[in-house]
Design a protein around this motif. Structure first.
Motif, mmCIF file in Angstrom:
data_model
loop_
_atom_site.group_PDB
_atom_site.id
_atom_site.type_symbol
_atom_site.label_atom_id
_atom_site.label_comp_id
_atom_site.label_asym_id
_atom_site.label_seq_id
_atom_site.Cartn_x
_atom_site.Cartn_y
_atom_site.Cartn_z
ATOM 1 N N MET A 1 0.882 -1.252 -0.004
ATOM 2 C CA MET A 1 0.027 0.039 0.239
ATOM 3 C C MET A 1 0.866 1.269 -0.129
ATOM 4 O O MET A 1 0.734 2.238 -0.718
ATOM 5 C CB MET A 1 -0.999 0.142 1.129
ATOM 6 N N ASP A 2 1.945 1.287 0.725
ATOM 7 C CA ASP A 2 2.829 2.261 0.619
ATOM 8 C C ASP A 2 3.651 2.725 -0.564
ATOM 9 O O ASP A 2 3.449 3.871 -1.109
ATOM 10 C CB ASP A 2 4.023 2.240 1.888
ATOM 11 N N ALA A 3 3.842 1.502 -1.273
ATOM 12 C CA ALA A 3 4.478 1.481 -2.603
ATOM 13 C C ALA A 3 3.457 2.132 -3.676
ATOM 14 O O ALA A 3 3.660 2.998 -4.539
ATOM 15 C CB ALA A 3 5.024 0.388 -2.950
ATOM 16 N N PHE A 4 2.192 1.818 -3.297
ATOM 17 C CA PHE A 4 1.128 2.117 -4.360
ATOM 18 C C PHE A 4 0.731 3.601 -4.148
ATOM 19 O O PHE A 4 0.349 4.250 -4.814
ATOM 20 C CB PHE A 4 -0.130 1.263 -4.127
ATOM 21 N N ARG A 5 0.743 4.140 -2.912
ATOM 22 C CA ARG A 5 0.348 5.539 -2.668
ATOM 23 C C ARG A 5 1.475 6.263 -3.080
ATOM 24 O O ARG A 5 1.192 7.542 -3.548
ATOM 25 C CB ARG A 5 0.452 5.599 -1.000
ATOM 26 N N ALA A 6 2.730 5.888 -3.346
ATOM 27 C CA ALA A 6 3.751 6.650 -3.806
ATOM 28 C C ALA A 6 3.972 6.729 -5.369
ATOM 29 O O ALA A 6 4.769 7.580 -5.955
ATOM 30 C CB ALA A 6 5.262 6.083 -3.213
ATOM 31 N N LEU A 7 2.836 6.100 -5.893
ATOM 32 C CA LEU A 7 3.020 6.027 -7.346
ATOM 33 C C LEU A 7 2.485 7.538 -7.925
ATOM 34 O O LEU A 7 1.961 8.155 -7.344
ATOM 35 C CB LEU A 7 2.017 4.865 -8.147
ATOM 36 N N PRO A 8 3.184 7.937 -9.162
ATOM 37 C CA PRO A 8 3.038 9.228 -9.549
ATOM 38 C C PRO A 8 1.238 9.000 -10.165
ATOM 39 O O PRO A 8 1.004 8.113 -10.452
ATOM 40 C CB PRO A 8 3.798 9.553 -10.648
ATOM 41 N N GLY A 9 0.736 10.500 -10.354
ATOM 42 C CA GLY A 9 -0.431 10.300 -11.032
ATOM 43 C C GLY A 9 -1.620 10.088 -9.880
ATOM 44 O O GLY A 9 -1.387 9.759 -8.637
ATOM 45 N N GLU A 10 -2.520 10.172 -10.426
ATOM 46 C CA GLU A 10 -3.903 9.644 -9.571
ATOM 47 C C GLU A 10 -4.192 8.096 -9.816
ATOM 48 O O GLU A 10 -3.938 7.459 -10.774
ATOM 49 C CB GLU A 10 -5.141 10.177 -10.323
ATOM 50 N N THR A 11 -4.206 7.563 -8.323
ATOM 51 C CA THR A 11 -4.282 6.172 -8.194
ATOM 52 C C THR A 11 -5.568 5.408 -7.658
ATOM 53 O O THR A 11 -6.115 6.664 -6.679
ATOM 54 C CB THR A 11 -3.247 5.596 -7.546
ATOM 55 N N ASN A 12 -6.018 4.481 -7.827
ATOM 56 C CA ASN A 12 -7.030 3.953 -6.791
ATOM 57 C C ASN A 12 -6.708 2.474 -6.773
ATOM 58 O O ASN A 12 -6.074 1.893 -7.624
ATOM 59 C CB ASN A 12 -8.490 4.375 -7.084
ATOM 60 N N LEU A 13 -7.523 1.840 -5.843
ATOM 61 C CA LEU A 13 -7.159 0.664 -5.454
ATOM 62 C C LEU A 13 -8.358 -0.058 -4.551
ATOM 63 O O LEU A 13 -8.512 0.682 -3.485
ATOM 64 C CB LEU A 13 -5.737 0.238 -4.805
#
Length: 74
Positions: free
Chosen positions: A5-17
């Motif tokens: 989750m930390d790696a996912f939140r650090a991704l650039p741009g808009e994300t959702n999961l």
């Protein structure tokens, strides 16, 4: 899961999961990160196809080792 989750939140741009667990008709949210944020779907439709294949495999109407030819009419 916290590291993912930390790696996912650090991704650039808009994300959702949204990760869910399905047991019959019960859907249980396991992990979420802006699950209601609308994004362009890209290839998300493939997940719907995979979900249907999994459902058919569970009902023994499809086998994962089955070969399905794809042609122009498909």
């Amino acid at each position: 899961m916290a590291a993912i989750m930390d790696a996912f939140r650090a991704l650039p741009g808009e994300t959702n999961l949204l990760v869910t667990r399905h047991e019959g008709d019960v859907i249980q949210e396991r992990v979420a990160h802006h699950p209601d944020r609308a994004l362009a779907i890209g290839s998300t439709f493939k997940l719907y196809i995979l979900a249907e294949l999994a459902e058919q495999a569970n009902r023994q109407k499809f086998r994962w080792d089955a070969v399905t030819p794809v042609n122009r009419r498909s």
